[in-house]
Enzyme design. Structure first.
Site, PDB file in Angstrom:
ATOM      1  N   ASP A 385       8.733   8.602  34.034  1.00 28.80           N
ATOM      2  CA  ASP A 385       8.947   9.704  34.969  1.00 28.80           C
ATOM      3  C   ASP A 385       8.869  11.007  34.179  1.00 28.80           C
ATOM      4  OD1 ASP A 385       9.756  11.589  36.777  1.00 28.80           O
ATOM      5  OD2 ASP A 385      11.755  10.750  37.118  1.00 28.80           O
ATOM      6  N   CYS A 432      -3.293  21.224  41.167  1.00 34.26           N
ATOM      7  CA  CYS A 432      -3.632  21.260  42.590  1.00 34.26           C
ATOM      8  C   CYS A 432      -2.744  22.244  43.339  1.00 34.26           C
ATOM      9  CB  CYS A 432      -3.534  19.863  43.215  1.00 34.26           C
ATOM     10  SG  CYS A 432      -1.918  19.090  43.082  1.00 34.26           S
TER      11      CYS A 432
END
Length: 474
Positions: A385, A432
């Site tokens: 993570d 993005c």
């Protein structure tokens, strides 16, 4: 880029507005009279409805919204530079007002007729009302200007945007379905700013092999009562076969099950079922689906795995990332948020020692298996993570010469904070979300890095979304 999404990435789709009604052109004097600027350059409300007013649009922002640089600033959906717009206010804050164009007195020369017949209703595209070269050029300028203002970026840093063919660019999509009323089944996309479904026969931004499946799919689901248990239908065009995945909330009837198998046989597509627990059952297989990547490699995605929806632009993005990062034999390179290995395989081909880190365990396993099948055994695949500081520090333990980041819309703040201490020679950041990129870039610059190159990536034409890429060096 709703569509399929990388599990570790947020949704890349947003709602949109109706095309505004065009009015006659007005003279300059009429424009001034209608706007009624005060001596403080504040817009005056000229209508009886206090939620509507008129503004003159100065420019586009990087999302394609019209901007009136008044006090407060107005961001207007559906408006283009030079247009005098009657707008409906959707949100008002102290320094910013958001709205959408209701009518336009003087249309821009860049305004065009949308090519999709349901553009006014469907929530899939937002920018079909502007000529596409103008849309990219103006949004590219707006993104560059924003980064110059927020990060002090030099003009020479900015590169030409990456773009591909249009309009039929999408190789992945999700169809919404409403089969609650017998004889009135809707199959298509969510309406703008609504959960309603816009029924479509085809979609001009999908690649042809997917677009042509929509009408026969509607015919199929309209004929079976258990279609009311379908949540959505996902489409994916591989380079050898297309795949239809049916997400269902309850068991489908034997009638619908058989009809789907026959559909797969007739149209030569794979058919998969996904139950409410996320488990898949492939009920018709033409061939295992593969997607061509860069350097002759292929990816083998599961139905819900993330793949870049725009093949041409993705290949240009990989090529540019490799050129900027310039991987050398035996260099240690971190490819973080690696997904199925979109960049990883090409980095390894150039002799680099690559650590690929992804937050979805199943994707890590599939990526590793896919790499081994193609003879790529030099990559260290890890499931971590990267929003967790301890995991980031663990991944950095071996030290790296260079880093490639391709995070979700939430960005890579924890990683960028750690890289300031780790001090790799160079970092390529693929984003993005320009907003979170600017935040993370500021952290890298504060940590001793300089932005050497940056540019826009038009992965999703006709939408608000804009991707970008940057190179940082110490």
């Amino acid at each position: 880029m709703s569509q399929f999404n990388k599990p570790s990435k947020g949704s890349r789709k947003s709602g949109r507005f109706k095309s505004p009604t065009l009015k006659r052109k007005t003279s300059a004097n009429e424009q001034v009279a209608n706007l009624r600027f005060s001596n403080k350059n504040k817009i005056q409300d000229t209508s009886a409805d206090k939620k509507q007013l008129e503004v003159l649009i100065d420019s586009l922002d990087w999302m394609g919204q019209g901007v009136a640089r008044t006090t407060p600033v107005h961001f207007v959906e559906g408006a283009l530079p030079g247009e005098l717009c009657h707008i409906a206010i959707t949100q008002a804050k102290k320094n910013v007002i958001s709205g959408k164009a209701i009518s336009i007195a003087q249309p821009s020369d860049c305004r065009v007729e949308p090519f999709c017949p349901v553009f006014n209703q469907c929530g899939g595209c937002q920018l079909q009302h502007i000529e596409q070269s103008a849309a990219l050029s103006q949004r590219d300028d707006a993104l560059r200007t924003m980064l110059e203002h927020q990060l002090g970026m030099e003009k020479s840093v900015w590169q030409r945007p990456l773009e591909g063919d249009k309009p039929a660019y999408r190789r992945k999509a999700r169809l919404a379905i409403d089969a609650r009323r017998e004889g009135d089944v809707k199959l298509g996309f969510r309406a703008q700013s609504s959960n309603d479904i816009v029924d479509v026969e085809s979609c001009p931004v999908l690649v042809t092999e997917l677009s042509k499946l929509i009408a026969p799919l509607r015919e199929l689901v309209s004929s079976c009562e258990s279609s009311m248990h379908i949540g959505h239908i996902s489409l994916l065009a591989g380079d050898n076969v297309s795949q239809v995945t049916i997400k269902h909330t309850k068991a489908l009837s034997p009638e619908l099950y058989s009809a789907l198998v026959l559909f797969g046989e007739k149209h030569s597509v794979n058919i998969a079922l996904e139950n409410k627990k996320g488990r898949f059952n492939l009920i018709h297989l033409v061939a295992p689906l593969v997607i061509n990547s860069y350097d002759g490699y292929t990816l083998s995605p599961a139905p819900n795995d993330f793949v870049q929806v725009n093949e041409q632009v993705n290949n240009k993005m990989i090529e540019q990332a490799l050129a900027w990062l310039d991987p050398q034999p035996q260099e240690r390179i971190a490819d973080w948020f690696s997904g199925l290995g979109n960049f990883t395989l090409s980095l390894a081909k150039r002799g680099a020692i690559v650590q690929a880190v992804e937050g979805v365990a199943e994707m890590v396993q599939r990526a590793q298996e896919n790499a081994h099948k193609q003879g790529v055994d030099s990559v260290q695949w890890r499931h971590l993570d990267l929003s967790n500081k301890a995991d980031v520090e663990s991944a950095l333990g071996h030290g790296f010469d260079k880093v490639l980041l391709d995070p979700s819309r939430e960005g890579a703040l924890t990683v960028c904070q750690a890289l300031g201490n780790a001090k790799p020679k160079s970092i390529v950041y693929v984003s993005c979300n320009p907003s979170t990129f600017a935040r993370d870039a500021a952290v890298l610059i504060q940590g001793g890095y300089q932005m050497k190159k940056a540019g826009a990536v038009e992965m999703f034409p006709f939408t608000h979304h804009m991707e970008m890429m940057a190179l940082f060096t110490r």
